[in-house]
Design an enzyme around this catalytic site. Structure first.
Site, PDB file in Angstrom:
ATOM      1  CE  LYS A  41      87.794   9.813 -49.496  1.00  0.00           C
ATOM      2  NZ  LYS A  41      86.544   9.386 -49.297  1.00  0.00           N
ATOM      3  N   GLY A  89      77.469  -2.243 -44.097  1.00  0.00           N
ATOM      4  CA  GLY A  89      78.841  -2.156 -44.473  1.00  0.00           C
ATOM      5  C   GLY A  89      79.411  -0.895 -44.934  1.00  0.00           C
ATOM      6  CB  ILE A 117      84.231  11.007 -59.255  1.00  0.00           C
ATOM      7  CG1 ILE A 117      82.750  10.681 -58.626  1.00  0.00           C
ATOM      8  CG2 ILE A 117      83.914  12.301 -60.136  1.00  0.00           C
ATOM      9  CD1 ILE A 117      82.059  11.293 -57.812  1.00  0.00           C
TER      10      ILE A 117
END
Ligand code: NAP
Length: 440
Positions: free
Chosen positions: A207, A189, A138
């Site tokens: 973040k 995973g 993004i």
């Protein structure tokens, strides 16, 4: 045509390998867009002999990432090793000190040392690009740094960890426990063998601290983020949220308040009809609120080699075109120290689930404690049976009955004090579950 941009690639794992492939496959497209080719010329990783899914012999091997960073044969360093310490940190600092631009996907390094690195990049007049470090594919960094550079942001919030969103989506859709969904995420995973960093919210916090810095012009402050993970969320909470018109998401939220910047990561109830509530599975999303602008939500893949490489290559394309922007959207000297809004002063609605002892006076005691803190209820539901995380109560006096309450806007401090008092009164068993509500 201009000379190719010569890339030194440090790190050949999931992201590094995908960068090699994307630069090869996209060569002509990049030449058309940037007016010059972008070519990997030298590579570095931990183990030279490791089997790769490209031919490493096509590139010059440099054993030490820091030597690669200062190699006169490269124009730009791509750092996709990871981690806040060395060798990633030293390699990035060395490249900047040598006047070479850097592209990195390393949120841990940026959250810890981003400010210092931004100063170095500016001093040497080179780019420090890190689109891939937050929300993978993004383009949120560029959106904040450039696309919306004129905006005055009031709030930025998002789903920044695909593992947590996958787990919460599965728990809701399949009515499975946190532990079962985590096991599935590991099998597929999506989650690490040690999932703590993801599920306890620390990845999201790193973040968020980067996004808050870009949005509010404050120096990155990962330690100023209030953090709660998702491991205490039960299928009962998700079911109750659904019945009340909400979904539960792990959100990172940064808000400008009168007291400063509130940065928080926690499970959050969001209205079911909101854009962010539609985001299921490993997908990420970020919503931006700014004065005079309707909310903007960006949705897309938050991780994975291809998505992350797409962000790395876009950053390289900017460098190939000669674009240099201050790393955090304004000169580092103009970034201000963060004034941290205390979490106790957070205001909003709350979902509270508690196990009330089924005996005379319990309801009155709870009501009194809430009233003492001036907490009013939008709704209250008492359940016999299905929503209980434990065995269904038989209705015999003294057994615990789940009670779910939604409050009107109140403060964190009021909720904590009321619940502490209720626990002291011994009218509930176990720890009450508290989930904050985030309005659109
Ligand atoms: N994976 C994603 O979806 C994703 C998404 C967004 C951001 N990121 C970020 O991208 C970065 C890389 O992630 P990744 O998933 O690609 O990691 P990875 O698959 O674990 O790859 C790491 C690479 O770094 C190399 N390396 C590790 N320690 C080293 C050392 N001491 N010296 C030299 N090389 C060393 C490894 O070498 P060997 O190959 O020889 O072992 C490997 O090639 C991280 O900062 C991560 O947070 C990843």
């Amino acid at each position: 045509m201009a000379e190719p941009l010569k890339v030194g690639l440090a790190g050949l794992g999931t992201v590094g390998t995908a960068v090699v492939h994307l630069l090869e496959q996209g060569r002509d497209r990049l030449v058309a867009r940037c007016g010059r080719a972008i070519e990997v010329v030298a590579i570095s990783a931990r183990s030279r002999g490791k089997k790769r899914d490209f031919d490493p012999k096509k590139f010059r091997w440099v054993a030490d990432p820091t030597a690669l960073a200062r190699d006169p044969g490269i124009d730009v360093l791509v750092e996709v090793i990871g981690g806040a310490g060395n060798p990633a940190r030293q390699a990035v600092e060395t490249a900047l000190a040598c006047g070479k631009p850097v592209v990195t996907a390393n949120k841990a390094l940026l959250a810890r040392h981003g400010q210092k690195l931004a100063v170095m990049a500016e001093r040497h007049g080179v780019a420090l690009n890190f689109e891939a470090a937050v929300a993978g594919g993004i383009p949120i960094v560029k959106t904040l740094r450039e696309g919306l550079n004129g905006a005055s942001f009031t709030r930025i919030y998002g789903i920044l960890n695909g593992t947590c969103n996958y787990i919460l989506s599965r728990m809701e859709q399949d009515r499975l426990s946190f532990a079962d969904c985590l096991r599935d995420a590991q099998r597929l995973g999506y989650a690490e063998a040690d999932p703590t960093f993801d599920v306890e919210g620390h990845d999201t916090a790193q973040k968020l601290s980067i996004l808050a810095s870009l949005a509010f012009g404050t120096r990155i402050a990962p330690d100023a983020v209030y953090v709660e993970g998702i491991s205490s969320i039960t299928p009962a909470d998700l079911a109750a949220a659904g019945e009340l018109g909400y979904r539960i998401k792990l959100l990172g939220v940064a808000v400008r308040t009168a007291e400063g910047i509130e940065q928080r990561v926690h499970p959050t109830m969001v209205p079911k009809d909101s854009a962010i509530a539609q985001v299921m599975g490993v997908t990420n999303a970020v919503t931006l609120d700014a004065d005079g602008l309707a909310p903007i939500t960006l949705v897309g893949p938050g991780a994975g080699g291809a998505a992350t490489a797409s962000a790395v290559v876009a950053d390289l394309a900017d460098i190939a075109r000669g674009i240099v922007t201050p790393p955090f959207g304004r000169p580092a000297a103009r970034m201000t120290a963060i004034r941290k809004a205390p979490m106790q002063h957070h205001e909003g609605g709350y979902y509270i689930r508690l196990l009330a002892r089924d005996r005379p006076g319990t309801a009155a005691t709870i009501a009194r404690r809430l009233a003492q803190q001036k907490i009013s209820l939008e709704s209250i539901v008492q359940r016999h049976g299905t929503a209980s995380p434990g065995p269904a109560p038989s209705g015999r006096s003294g057994e615990a009955v789940p009670v779910i309450m939604i409050t009107y806007a109140t403060s964190e401090d009021a909720v904590r004090k009321a619940l502490a008092a209720v626990r002291r009164d011994r009218v509930v068993s176990g720890r009450p579950q508290v989930i904050r509500i985030e309005k659109n």
